[in-house]
Design a protein around this motif. Structure first.
Motif, PDB file in Angstrom:
ATOM      1  N   ARG A 155      29.124  46.972  35.014  1.00 10.00           N
ATOM      2  CA  ARG A 155      30.528  46.589  35.108  1.00 10.00           C
ATOM      3  C   ARG A 155      30.828  45.961  36.469  1.00 10.00           C
ATOM      4  O   ARG A 155      31.501  44.946  36.578  1.00 10.00           O
ATOM      5  N   HIS A 162      32.822  37.559  38.131  1.00 11.80           N
ATOM      6  CA  HIS A 162      34.122  37.043  37.684  1.00 11.80           C
ATOM      7  C   HIS A 162      35.107  36.937  38.841  1.00 11.80           C
ATOM      8  O   HIS A 162      35.824  35.940  38.952  1.00 11.80           O
ATOM      9  N   ALA A 163      35.172  37.974  39.689  1.00  9.25           N
ATOM     10  CA  ALA A 163      36.153  37.975  40.786  1.00  9.25           C
ATOM     11  C   ALA A 163      35.897  36.810  41.731  1.00  9.25           C
ATOM     12  O   ALA A 163      36.822  36.228  42.281  1.00  9.25           O
ATOM     13  N   LEU A 168      29.683  33.132  44.494  1.00 10.62           N
ATOM     14  CA  LEU A 168      28.703  33.840  45.322  1.00 10.62           C
ATOM     15  C   LEU A 168      27.301  33.619  44.771  1.00 10.62           C
ATOM     16  O   LEU A 168      27.077  33.759  43.571  1.00 10.62           O
TER      17      LEU A 168
ATOM     18  N   PRO B  13      37.313  47.468  42.478  1.00  6.16           N
ATOM     19  CA  PRO B  13      36.620  47.513  41.178  1.00  6.16           C
ATOM     20  C   PRO B  13      37.261  48.494  40.194  1.00  6.16           C
ATOM     21  O   PRO B  13      37.179  48.286  38.994  1.00  6.16           O
ATOM     22  N   ASP B  14      37.898  49.565  40.702  1.00  5.13           N
ATOM     23  CA  ASP B  14      38.476  50.566  39.791  1.00  5.13           C
ATOM     24  C   ASP B  14      39.758  51.110  40.418  1.00  5.13           C
ATOM     25  O   ASP B  14      39.715  51.881  41.384  1.00  5.13           O
ATOM     26  N   GLU B  17      40.354  55.066  40.225  1.00  2.38           N
ATOM     27  CA  GLU B  17      39.425  55.760  41.109  1.00  2.38           C
ATOM     28  C   GLU B  17      39.866  55.598  42.569  1.00  2.38           C
ATOM     29  O   GLU B  17      39.797  56.535  43.369  1.00  2.38           O
ATOM     30  N   LEU B  38      45.281  48.242  35.842  1.00  7.74           N
ATOM     31  CA  LEU B  38      44.841  47.112  36.667  1.00  7.74           C
ATOM     32  C   LEU B  38      45.702  46.938  37.913  1.00  7.74           C
ATOM     33  O   LEU B  38      45.451  46.050  38.720  1.00  7.74           O
ATOM     34  N   GLU B  54      39.869  44.012  40.187  1.00  5.90           N
ATOM     35  CA  GLU B  54      39.244  42.720  40.502  1.00  5.90           C
ATOM     36  C   GLU B  54      39.467  41.705  39.381  1.00  5.90           C
ATOM     37  O   GLU B  54      39.513  40.503  39.628  1.00  5.90           O
ATOM     38  N   GLU B  55      39.629  42.198  38.148  1.00  6.31           N
ATOM     39  CA  GLU B  55      39.884  41.288  37.028  1.00  6.31           C
ATOM     40  C   GLU B  55      41.121  40.440  37.284  1.00  6.31           C
ATOM     41  O   GLU B  55      41.242  39.317  36.793  1.00  6.31           O
ATOM     42  N   ALA B  57      42.073  39.100  39.973  1.00  6.98           N
ATOM     43  CA  ALA B  57      41.796  37.915  40.793  1.00  6.98           C
ATOM     44  C   ALA B  57      41.532  36.723  39.876  1.00  6.98           C
ATOM     45  O   ALA B  57      42.121  35.654  40.020  1.00  6.98           O
ATOM     46  N   GLU B  58      40.650  36.940  38.903  1.00  4.78           N
ATOM     47  CA  GLU B  58      40.317  35.854  37.975  1.00  4.78           C
ATOM     48  C   GLU B  58      41.547  35.446  37.155  1.00  4.78           C
ATOM     49  O   GLU B  58      41.806  34.264  36.952  1.00  4.78           O
ATOM     50  N   ILE B  64      37.597  35.605  44.881  1.00  3.18           N
ATOM     51  CA  ILE B  64      37.512  36.454  46.071  1.00  3.18           C
ATOM     52  C   ILE B  64      36.075  36.928  46.260  1.00  3.18           C
ATOM     53  O   ILE B  64      35.275  36.897  45.321  1.00  3.18           O
ATOM     54  N   ARG B  65      35.772  37.348  47.472  1.00  4.83           N
ATOM     55  CA  ARG B  65      34.503  38.017  47.698  1.00  4.83           C
ATOM     56  C   ARG B  65      34.781  39.502  47.518  1.00  4.83           C
ATOM     57  O   ARG B  65      35.510  40.097  48.309  1.00  4.83           O
ATOM     58  N   PRO B  66      34.238  40.109  46.452  1.00  2.72           N
ATOM     59  CA  PRO B  66      34.573  41.512  46.222  1.00  2.72           C
ATOM     60  C   PRO B  66      34.021  42.401  47.338  1.00  2.72           C
ATOM     61  O   PRO B  66      32.964  42.120  47.886  1.00  2.72           O
ATOM     62  N   ARG B  68      32.307  45.637  48.718  1.00  2.00           N
ATOM     63  CA  ARG B  68      31.431  46.733  48.297  1.00  2.00           C
ATOM     64  C   ARG B  68      30.982  47.480  49.520  1.00  2.00           C
ATOM     65  O   ARG B  68      30.898  46.921  50.613  1.00  2.00           O
TER      66      ARG B  68
END
Lengths: 259, 133
Positions: A155, A162-163, A168, B13-14, B17, B38, B54-55, B57-58, B64-66, B68
């Motif tokens: 996921r 997608h983001a 990237l 991402p969540d 959470e 979301l 993050e969904e 963003a699209e 975006i650069r996610p 992590r």
């Protein structure tokens, strides 16, 4: 039944818990061709003759992940309804990996032979409006009550593609998640049926289309924001994936992004 | 025409959470969460700290650069003013924040510590500069 051509997505159709990105219904009033863009998604589609009375002779079509556009000829009076699966849900729903259907489409017997349960979608229906519900019920029953969420790692990897709308490099996404590029390759190929680089290029292409068509950026601005080296690079991608030019963006349907 | 700073929104991402983490690590409370999970807002006063999946963003047409945890922190931080930065820092670390720098006295007479949140976002825990120590 309206004689005019129509394409509509069911407002309540999307259900991410079951991997359903969209449910759509299309009725053709006149002969035309419909351009299908590569979008990294797979659809299960029912084709039927939209005449009054019970709907017989329902065909089932499963579209695999593609990297090229193609045109589908549409005859008047023919209806289509489809369910678009979110990346990562194909195998649970259809029982085989999406890579087996790369650049391919399965129709009727070929589809049913690959996934025998698809035959249940083709039995006679009272009315066309019952068919989208039939697709939703099918996908839900295949996913099961546990909602079979994607493994967290899959996921997050797909989410990162997608983001970033494919901007990237695969190596960066691997590093972000503490994985090797090979592992990311396997995860994306398993989930989408496409190599990560192709998948990223398709997401990038879709964003460029949106920036040009919906956000009305100038081509040079769109190319920069979408992550292309220059405008010529973007033009090449639009032609390659969509058969389109920035100056003449056809009235194509892009993947709807909403929950 | 007026412009007002209203929100800082982190793409995560969540969302649920992340909210649970901010509640446990920083004692913040939830103001609102959308049924789609979301989008959520924390109870943070005049300027809202919010999280978007993050969904989003699209969906919003962004790229975006996610963030992590394994990646260098992005060039932004969330600064939280605490009456006791040391206790706040310890609670955050106990809740799973990455301990970056324990609270220290700065020359400008402020206590400042850093952690990274569950997603890797930089969070500063500091004393209130507007109040005399």
């Amino acid at each position: 039944m309206s004689p005019a051509s129509s394409y509509a997505e069911l407002p309540d159709g999307a259900d991410p818990r079951f991997g359903i990105e969209a449910v759509w219904l299309s009725l053709a009033g006149h002969a035309r061709t419909y351009r299908v863009l590569p979008d990294g998604r797979c659809d299960i589609i029912l084709r039927f003759c939209a005449s009054p009375g019970p709907i017989k002779n329902i065909s089932v079509v499963v579209t695999g992940p593609t990297t090229a556009h193609y045109d589908v000829p549409i005859q008047p009076g023919i209806g289509f309804t489809g369910i678009r699966l979110r990346p990562g849900f194909f195998q649970t729903v259809l029982g085989f990996k999406p890579v087996a259907l790369r650049e391919k489409t399965l129709v009727d017997d070929a589809a049913i032979s690959a996934c025998p349960l698809l035959a249940t979608l083709c039995i006679e229906a009272d009315r066309p409006e019952a068919l989208p519900d039939r697709l939703i019920d099918f996908v839900r029953s295949r996913i099961g009550q546990d909602h079979a969420p994607l493994p967290g790692q899959t996921r997050r990897i797909l989410s990162a593609f997608h983001a970033s709308s494919g901007r990237l490099p695969v190596q960066d996404i691997a590093q972000l998640h503490g994985l090797s590029a090979r592992t990311v390759q396997r995860i994306v190929l398993d989930a989408t049926g496409l190599p990560p680089k192709s998948y990223a290029r398709i997401l990038q292409f879709h964003r460029a289309m949106r920036l040009l068509r919906d956000h009305r950026l100038r081509p040079s601005e769109a190319a920069l924001e979408a992550g292309y080296a220059d405008q010529a690079h973007m033009t090449h991608a639009l032609r390659r994936f969509g058969g389109l030019s920035p100056a003449r963006l056809a009235d194509v349907t892009l993947v709807t992004l909403r929950e | 025409m007026t412009v007002r700073f209203g929100y800082t929104i982190l793409y995560v991402p969540d969302v649920r959470e992340t909210v649970a983490f901010y509640e446990a690590a920083f004692g913040m409370t939830l103001r609102f969460v959308h049924e789609s999970s979301l989008y959520a807002e924390l109870e943070t006063g005049a300027v809202t700290l919010a999280f978007a999946g993050e969904e989003m963003a699209e969906m919003n047409g962004l790229a975006i650069r996610p963030q992590r945890r394994g990646d260098p922190a992005q060039a932004v931080e969330i600064a939280l003013i605490c009456d006791d930065p040391q206790s706040a820092w310890e609670r955050a670390v106990a809740a799973g924040a990455l301990p970056l720098s324990p609270p220290q006295a700065k020359p400008w007479n402020q206590i400042v510590g850093y952690v990274r949140d569950l997603n890797g976002c930089l969070v500063e825990l500091c004393s209130d500069m507007t109040k005399p120590n």
